[in-house]
Design an enzyme around this catalytic site. Sequence first.
Site, short mmCIF file in Angstrom:
data_model
loop_
_atom_site.label_atom_id
_atom_site.label_comp_id
_atom_site.label_asym_id
_atom_site.label_seq_id
_atom_site.Cartn_x
_atom_site.Cartn_y
_atom_site.Cartn_z
N LYS A 56 33.07 26.13 39.20
CA LYS A 56 32.61 25.47 40.25
C LYS A 56 32.89 25.09 42.32
CE LYS A 56 33.99 22.09 36.81
NZ LYS A 56 33.02 21.12 36.77
N ARG A 64 30.21 20.01 26.18
CA ARG A 64 29.21 20.01 24.91
C ARG A 64 29.34 21.15 23.96
NH1 ARG A 64 24.98 19.18 29.36
NH2 ARG A 64 26.62 18.66 30.37
N1 BES Z 1 34.85 18.42 33.00
C1 BES Z 1 33.37 18.73 33.91
C2 BES Z 1 33.14 16.77 34.44
C3 BES Z 1 33.80 16.54 35.17
C4 BES Z 1 33.05 16.62 36.00
C5 BES Z 1 34.91 16.13 34.61
C6 BES Z 1 33.82 15.82 37.46
C7 BES Z 1 35.21 15.23 35.12
C8 BES Z 1 35.58 15.23 36.81
C9 BES Z 1 32.25 19.04 33.44
O1 BES Z 1 32.56 20.44 32.58
C10 BES Z 1 30.80 19.70 33.83
O2 BES Z 1 31.00 20.91 34.60
N2 BES Z 1 29.94 19.22 33.91
C11 BES Z 1 28.59 19.88 34.99
C12 BES Z 1 27.77 20.15 33.71
C13 BES Z 1 26.19 20.79 34.73
C14 BES Z 1 26.49 22.07 34.59
C15 BES Z 1 25.11 20.33 34.05
C16 BES Z 1 28.04 18.25 35.63
O3 BES Z 1 28.93 17.31 35.27
O4 BES Z 1 28.67 19.12 37.00
ZN ZN Z 2 32.02 22.26 33.20
#
Ligand code: BES
Ligand code: ZN
Length: 500
Positions: free
Chosen positions: A279, A353
Amino acid sequence: MEIKVITGDIKAIEAGAVVVSCYEEQESLEADTAAIDTVLGGAISQLIEKGEIKGKLNEITVIHSLGRMPASKVVVVGLGKKEDLTIDRIRGASAEVCRLLQQKRIDSVAMTALGISTAGIVAAGSAQAITEGALLGTYTFRKHITKEAEHGEIKGLDIVTGDEKEVVSLEQGCSKGRILAEATGLARDMVNEPSNFMTPADMAETATGLAGTYGFEVNIIEREQMKKLGMGALLGVAQGSQQPPKFIVLNYKGSESGEVDIALIGKAITFDSGGISIKPSSGMEEMKDDMSGGAAVITAMSAIAQLRPAINVMALIPATENLPSGGALKPGDVLTAMGGKTIEIISTDAEGRLALADALGYAREQNVKRMVDVATLTGAMQVALGDICTGAFANNQELADRVISAGAEAGERIWQMPMYDDYKELNKSDVADIKNVGGRYAGSITAAQFLAEFAGDVPWVHLDIAGTAMVDKPKDYLTKGATGVPVRTLVNLVMSLAES
Ligand code: BES
Ligand code: ZN
Ligand code: ZN
């Protein structure tokens, strides 16, 4: 904070502050408010006449009693229009008042049972809402701050009634409110805790402690056993971290039948860096909250064990960090989840997931009757609904309706999202049974459709709390940081299932 119900005359109570209420566009004052107004020589009615007190929701007026009654301050809280009053508004008003009095360093408060003269609001409901509001609204997390707090602490809150007949119901509401608020506060503590203090092992330890205190079963599945069970998806996420993963299994037994009436499943990524699909660094500290679902499920079990509904509840918490390393999972890799389905990894940041796929698989092997999972699953959910409500996704409308109404009872808003089959197509992979990202659009729904593959035909609801797990400013009974959503919804849901 000690909260108790006392009988007596509100104007004669010894306390740092006495709290009474008024409504917007009200013809005459509430009985308690009128009694205090008389003692204060008509101060409240004069302020109303001058338009300084309008009775708007959460309008707070502090009046000094100047020796005219034992309490040194009177707080008049507006509850808005009488016909619009709800339990959640009482919860919020109690929180706003208590937070202000906490800032003013007042340590004892006496409050009338707010709202009980209103149609549809009963004594137990009012006392429960006052209790939840007071405890949740004054919540703080100062464990790692060495400087003393500027605010004080309300040590005692008395809910005052002049009617002996109301005492039992007020007390019942009070005690249920405390159980729910304490469980929510515990969830907030776990989520607010930085990831170096809330590792998967720390989560397992917290769950074990609660199981001992409240009397439910706990079993921690370690990496070796996960391998034997075929939890390849969870293990894939965990392989980049030096912290051993834990698969936490909790069982509350309230009924003789061998069946599990409901499995509560909570995503517990104790830190989500994204892994190799790392990230951006800005805001990454917030990803300590990626175990909010797991925390909610663990602490809901502690409340359930205290309320003792006559059903069996299982909680499953797949806990791991998601970190990059030489051994980490990589985009393009293929994993096999419990039950045998293969998954192509497109992004290692879509790890929640994966962890949930194995938890859903485990629940299915246990032949659970229904399941609800809770997860900070997608940033797309935050984009869609903000921090105002949680998104729900379901393969069974009856269960979805139950979850949504359990949420409404708790004041935790839930909005159901569509699950058209067309969204499923987006998760098709050329190299495995399914891929873990369905593209840029409808990210929360494709994530839910991914989970649906692993839920199979067991009635299931998925709650995406990515937007609601944390808030960045206090509002009503939510304080800045972790909210503890949806602990109270889960407990209400279990109680409602037990009653049906
Ligand atoms: N933990 C994150 C989602 C999240 C984002 C929670 C912001 C709380 C605040 C999750 O694991 C994630 O990173 N999801 C990605 C999925 C994408 C790679 C398809 C996302 O939402 O960007
Ligand atoms: Zn994630
Ligand atoms: Zn995540």
